[in-house]
Design an enzyme around this catalytic site. Structure first.
Site, PDB file in Angstrom:
ATOM      1  N   ASP A 161       0.097   5.081   0.999  1.00  0.00           N
ATOM      2  CA  ASP A 161      -0.041   6.017   2.116  1.00  0.00           C
ATOM      3  C   ASP A 161      -0.076   5.265   3.448  1.00  0.00           C
ATOM      4  O   ASP A 161      -0.894   4.372   3.650  1.00  0.00           O
ATOM      5  CB  ASP A 161      -1.310   6.859   1.951  1.00  0.00           C
ATOM      6  N   ASP A 165      -1.704  -0.857   6.033  1.00  0.00           N
ATOM      7  CA  ASP A 165      -1.905  -0.271   7.359  1.00  0.00           C
ATOM      8  C   ASP A 165      -3.384  -0.204   7.738  1.00  0.00           C
ATOM      9  O   ASP A 165      -3.730   0.435   8.717  1.00  0.00           O
ATOM     10  CB  ASP A 165      -1.276   1.128   7.436  1.00  0.00           C
ATOM     11  N   ASP A 173       0.868   9.438   5.929  1.00  0.00           N
ATOM     12  CA  ASP A 173      -0.538   9.455   5.539  1.00  0.00           C
ATOM     13  C   ASP A 173      -1.159  10.763   6.010  1.00  0.00           C
ATOM     14  O   ASP A 173      -0.607  11.450   6.864  1.00  0.00           O
ATOM     15  CB  ASP A 173      -1.270   8.269   6.160  1.00  0.00           C
ATOM     16  N   ASP A 198      -5.292  12.371   6.729  1.00  0.00           N
ATOM     17  CA  ASP A 198      -6.746  12.273   6.621  1.00  0.00           C
ATOM     18  C   ASP A 198      -7.280  13.253   5.580  1.00  0.00           C
ATOM     19  O   ASP A 198      -8.387  13.090   5.080  1.00  0.00           O
ATOM     20  CB  ASP A 198      -7.412  12.521   7.976  1.00  0.00           C
ATOM     21  N   ALA A 199      -6.490  14.274   5.256  1.00  0.00           N
ATOM     22  CA  ALA A 199      -6.875  15.273   4.242  1.00  0.00           C
ATOM     23  C   ALA A 199      -6.339  14.891   2.853  1.00  0.00           C
ATOM     24  O   ALA A 199      -6.425  15.692   1.932  1.00  0.00           O
ATOM     25  CB  ALA A 199      -6.364  16.652   4.648  1.00  0.00           C
ATOM     26  N   PHE A 200      -5.808  13.691   2.708  1.00  0.00           N
ATOM     27  CA  PHE A 200      -5.263  13.167   1.450  1.00  0.00           C
ATOM     28  C   PHE A 200      -3.906  13.805   1.124  1.00  0.00           C
ATOM     29  O   PHE A 200      -3.611  14.916   1.532  1.00  0.00           O
ATOM     30  CB  PHE A 200      -6.220  13.374   0.263  1.00  0.00           C
ATOM     31  N   ASN A 253      -5.498   2.805  -3.135  1.00  0.00           N
ATOM     32  CA  ASN A 253      -6.736   3.529  -3.399  1.00  0.00           C
ATOM     33  C   ASN A 253      -6.368   5.005  -3.471  1.00  0.00           C
ATOM     34  O   ASN A 253      -5.617   5.492  -2.619  1.00  0.00           O
ATOM     35  CB  ASN A 253      -7.753   3.346  -2.264  1.00  0.00           C
ATOM     36  N   ASP A 302       0.881  -1.153   0.000  1.00  0.00           N
ATOM     37  CA  ASP A 302       0.000   0.000   0.000  1.00  0.00           C
ATOM     38  C   ASP A 302       0.929   1.215   0.000  1.00  0.00           C
ATOM     39  O   ASP A 302       2.100   1.108   0.366  1.00  0.00           O
ATOM     40  CB  ASP A 302      -0.886  -0.031   1.252  1.00  0.00           C
ATOM     41  N   ARG A 362      -8.829  -2.462   5.048  1.00  0.00           N
ATOM     42  CA  ARG A 362      -9.034  -2.603   3.598  1.00  0.00           C
ATOM     43  C   ARG A 362      -7.914  -3.437   2.967  1.00  0.00           C
ATOM     44  O   ARG A 362      -8.158  -4.272   2.109  1.00  0.00           O
ATOM     45  CB  ARG A 362      -9.037  -1.237   2.913  1.00  0.00           C
TER      46      ARG A 362
END
Length: 183
Positions: free
Chosen positions: A12, A128, A18, A20-22, A54, A10, A131
Site C-alpha cells: 500500500d 513509503d 493507500d 487511511d481506512a485500509f 503489514n 511494501d 516502518r
C-alpha cells in the site's frame, strides 16, 4: 546463501493507492500509475520481486484472509497482464506492534531471506513509511523511500529517520535507477 537479484516492496502506497481506512476489497485495490510496468521492468532487469506488507486490517476484523487473498489475486493478475511477476507476498495480519513479523520489526524480511536462501545485505526494500525504513535497516537491507502513499509526509515529518535513505518519486523511478545502476 546464494546471491540473487531481489527487491522487496511494501504494498500500500508503493504498488497501489493507500487508504487511511485500509484497502478492504479487491475493488478498493487500485494500482498507482506506472507501478505495474515498473515491476515488469524490474523482472526484465533480472529482479525477483517480493512483497512484504503489514495487513492489520485482518487483525482488526475489517476484512478476512479470503478477502486479502482475493486482493492479492487481483494484484498478481494485473502485474502479469503488465508483463511482470510478483514471486510472493508476505504479510503480517497482527495488530500487536511487538509481533516480530510486523514492520518496523524485521521478522517478515528475515523470513523472506530464509525462504529464498538470500542474504539481505544490500537488497533494496522499497517503502513509503518509517516502518519500512526501520524494518529494512534492522534486517541489514537497503531502505529506499518513495514519495507516493505516505512517503511525502514521512519525508517531511521524519527527516532524521530518512537521513541517508535514497528518495524517489515513485516505484517507476526506483526501477529506472536500479536498472541503470546494474547496466
Amino acid at each position: 546463501m546464494t546471491p540473487i537479484k531481489l527487491i522487496i516492496l511494501d504494498r500500500d502506497g508503493v504498488i497501489n493507492e493507500d487508504s487511511d481506512a485500509f484497502i478492504k476489497s479487491p475493488d478498493e485495490w487500485l494500482p498507482l500509475a506506472g507501478s505495474l510496468d515498473a515491476i515488469a521492468r524490474l523482472n526484465q532487469g533480472g529482479y525477483r520481486v517480493v512483497v512484504a506488507t503489514n495487513q492489520s486490517g485482518v487483525g482488526r476484523g475489517l476484512f478476512d484472509l479470503e478477502c486479502l487473498n482475493r486482493i492479492h489475486r487481483k494484484m498478481y493478475k494485473m502485474v502479469q497482464e503488465a508483463g511482470g511477476t510478483i514471486e510472493a507476498v508476505f504479510f503480517c495480519p497482527d495488530v500487536d506492534e511487538t509481533h516480530p513479523y510486523r514492520k518496523p520489526n524485521p521478522g517478515m524480511l528475515v523470513e523472506i531471506g530464509k525462504r529464498l536462501k538470500c542474504d539481505l545485505q544490500g537488497v533494496p526494500v522499497v517503502g513509503d513509511s518509517v516502518r519500512d525504513i526501520r524494518a529494512a535497516r534492522a534486517a541489514n537491507a537497503w531502505p529506499l523511500l518513495v514519495r507516493t502513499g505516505k512517503g511525502s509526509k514521512t519525508l517531511t515529518r521524519e527527516r532524521e529517520v530518512c537521513a541517508n535513505v535514497p528518495v524517489f518519486d515513485d516505484l517507476s523511478a526506483v526501477a529506472d535507477f536500479l536498472i541503470a545502476r546494474d547496466s
